[in-house]
Design an enzyme around this catalytic site. Structure first.
Site, PDB file in Angstrom:
ATOM      1  CB  THR A 199      -0.917   0.011   1.233  1.00  0.00           C
ATOM      2  OG1 THR A 199      -1.818  -1.100   1.154  1.00  0.00           O
ATOM      3  CG2 THR A 199      -1.735   1.290   1.300  1.00  0.00           C
ATOM      4  CE  LYS A 246      -5.689  -1.627   1.795  1.00  0.00           C
ATOM      5  NZ  LYS A 246      -4.323  -2.131   1.958  1.00  0.00           N
ATOM      6  CE  LYS A 285       2.052   2.136   4.466  1.00  0.00           C
ATOM      7  NZ  LYS A 285       2.338   0.854   3.799  1.00  0.00           N
TER       8      LYS A 285
END
Lengths: 289, 289, 289, 289
Positions: C97, C172, C240
């Site tokens: 990611t 995402k 994150k």
């Protein structure tokens, strides 16, 4: 003193002017050359650097007042930067608001050439720059800070050595964190009072005489009531600063819920095309004007 | 002047004292009689009302400084209240922080008996009450406000007639809205600076000299740095006031996102058992101490 | 097919295992070699790359499942990376990611060597990786995406080509934005019900049968009620991801007030030492346990 | 069974219809008589009560589906209410969403007349009422709840006795708390994706297949993408419910930061004149349309 001044924007231009008037020998550089030329027309005794690779060769002091981390990195240490011109004993004073990390990185790189670096962000805005009444928060080694204080007194009313490298930037962040939430609170108070139909001039005088008072209330309520938002620091700049604050806070596991929310509210102003309004325009958002 | 003073709490007690010292003839009433008795011991010339149904019979002025809407309603118009004792021409000065709605309701009910009513919440805190330097924000009819000003000058440094009935309360709400978000911003700034390891005394002096300055910063940063939170208005009281603000705002379709969030953060302090700390304890929450 | 698999973490390890079981010839690399060695012990037919500069020389497919932007940049194009080993026609499938920007940057650099690159972040968590039931959101050129789909079906239940390079990452982010605020809402609902003394098993069954239902409610309420927070994605990882979301949003002038607030609440969990708990631990913060 | 049904609004009308169809003998009452008359035209076997003081005289069951606390209080126990008509053994089923406090108050007052009362708020919306598939969360004594279940099965798919009086309302509050923050998160995800230029139909299908899925995502994303907001519960009603939630939470010292923020965002929609849109219109606010 031979000084190179880099960045003749709204803040830098009047600051450089004060240095000329204090009889320093100035070399100026600005990314878009028209500003340097304009400065030269007004202050003939100064010289213009045509490129960064020409800049700083004969200067004991280099002052930066530019955009962000990346600009500072490129100017001082990038390809086609002035890095190769730096002589031992030079002092770089950086007035740019950057991350504390950038300040550490710059200091480390410049020390390799025995060049001193201090991070020295300012508060006081355009007005403070014009009147030479800025407040300077300086991080770095004590002797370097002392040298910086001597030079910058030409345009500052106060200079404080906050601590080691990066401390100036961290202090500026504290300042911006305090300001952001405070303005939103003030805007909500004014919005509430307006919706309630109160005589807001009267209200602000009463409220401003006690525990709700603040610099922002005293200096901005009238322009806010008049829907005027061209009196200072722009939303776009505030968001840049808040991004640095929130990133730094995240690294320290420090939660700033109000700051994060106000940052998003500023984002809504930008989305509405109001990024150039001053920071008190949070009222405009509430009014949905 | 014959004055009945109802509510001898932290604010009311010193206010009543100033009235005695200004040579008014005082009748006092307090829900728990021990405070009235204590007051009587210190100021023998005053009289004690043993119940509300005894209170106000000989007074031209009735002053309230009690808890909330319900207390005011019960005191003035409830069962076993002083309602039946009210004579035409009496003025009721209500220093309680209440909803604007309650003020309208009381005025309407008292006008039926040709009694005047003004809403007159104060700011300045316990210190202001003790030193007789309160700020009074008054709503009501002009002549009634003028009468109230004459009497209350015994304990106030400023008195402003804000507008029609309820305007005093609405002004107080503007004050509390401005204060709440401002304190959270200050707390976040201090928390950030502490986590960054800055010399916070130095930082607060620099930051407090510019656009981030506020009454709260100047008067609370030192106690906040010392983790001392017994210097003023308690979290529990702030939540009561913010509840009034948010309810009023909802009625006016006025969004107050920061105020609503800070209200919840105060709620977290209460949940942790800190409802009696002063409002600057938002720092404690951030520190998770 | 000859495949190099880089990153044998909690996700990567079971994914690589599915590839072996699908009869691909695997070369594995992991920063700390013990995991590679463990993998080799279990799946003898695979080979271990001892360094990135050894890696990928004989592979048609290179799959990444590592930490963040910087890790991907270093692995693919940094000093001592596998850049020099890349042969024309290779496909790099990046399950990390990252920011959408990183994906664009990688595609551009790899195209110089006629190497294809797709960004292909996954959802489904550790459980999904183990059971081979991940959901893959892929950005990049259509033919490259098609190749990626063929390979990744070994460990996925669904694969969608979302659009041009970066679209997988952006999808995402949408996912994480939807999840973050949803969990906080769920946590607040449960916290409220617990404080009210309700039978929360009963409540969750009723509430979960209607308009408040969600995957998180169905799959996490029981563990939340039991104060168990080791069932999935950790707070540290969520922060994150949210940092990437908020940064991307800032670039697009897109305000995400709830996401920004929840990000700060996760920060409070980290500050309390709970960064390794799963994301549903927002309840723990509310309970101040 | 002889049933009085009070409140023929969007929810009440179809619920009453199901009771007629289940062969109950219905008496209906609505504040504005036109709805009662319309109902009578459709279902001739029912009778109309012209006033509350006429209502309930011959009923064993009285069902309420009205506006708020005040409405329930006035209907059951106010001046010109049906209080004097209540006979021992009657059961009052209150489907109105109210405070838990109101439920306790009503139960106490009705017990004086040996009348049973259950709080029985519903979820499932207008669609659920029309299809007879509501979910009922009931608080009160077990026997009363059992009686209520028997009657209400005419229009419900599930009925749960949550606990003592008020538990139904508290469960409904948990539901609304879970829904509010969830919708804002969904709206932020969609807004982000739209700004990023993603194919949102595709994105929602992928995101909706995993950990970000929810009833709201499945049932509202398409209408949200089409900027259509007339599919369910209105913002104005949500704010009423959230006011109850936040008030109850405040009483319990329970902080709900996300709920409080979303409540304010709904307030901004109302301020923009969108109070009648459905709750998913939080997306519209983000888009600043």
């Amino acid at each position: 003193m031979n000084i190179s001044f880099i960045g003749l924007g709204k803040m830098g231009y009047p600051m450089a002017k004060h240095l000329v008037q204090a009889n320093h020998q100035l070399e100026v550089f600005n990314r878009s050359p028209s500003k340097s030329e304009d400065f030269k027309r007004n202050f003939e005794q100064c010289t213009i650097a045509n490129s960064l690779t020409d800049c700083g060769k004969h200067s004991e002091i280099i002052i930066l007042c530019i955009g962000n981390d990346e600009d500072v990195r490129n100017t001082l240490t990038g390809k086609d930067s002035l890095y190769s011109n730096l002589k031992p004993g030079t002092l770089v004073i950086d007035h740019t608001t950057t991350s504390a990390e950038l300040a550490c990185e710059m200091q480390a790189k410049l020390l390799e050439k025995q060049v001193d670096y201090v991070d020295a962000p300012v508060s006081g805005g355009e007005q403070g720059a014009i009147s030479g009444q800025l407040t300077i928060m300086c991080g770095g080694q004590a002797l370097a800070a002392e040298r910086a204080q001597g030079i910058t007194q030409a345009y500052s009313k106060s200079f404080t050595h906050m601590g080691p490298i990066g401390s100036g930037q961290l202090t500026k962040m504290v300042n911006q964190i305090c300001v952001a939430g405070l303005i939103e609170a003030l805007a909500e108070g004014i919005h509430f009072g307006q919706q309630a139909g109160l005589d807001m001039e009267k209200v602000m005088k009463v409220v401003g005489s006690g525990a709700a008072s603040s610099w922002q209330l005293q200096n901005r309520y009238q322009t806010m009531l008049e829907d005027q938002y061209d009196f200072g620091f722009a939303v776009d700049h505030m968001r840049k600063d808040l991004e640095i604050c929130l990133k730094e806070a995240k690294k320290m596991n420090t939660s700033l819920p109000s700051t994060a929310m106000v940052d998003q509210l500023y984002g809504e102003l930008q989305q509405s095309g109001h990024g150039q309004l001053d920071t008190s325009s949070l009222l405009k958002r509430l009014q949905n004007k």
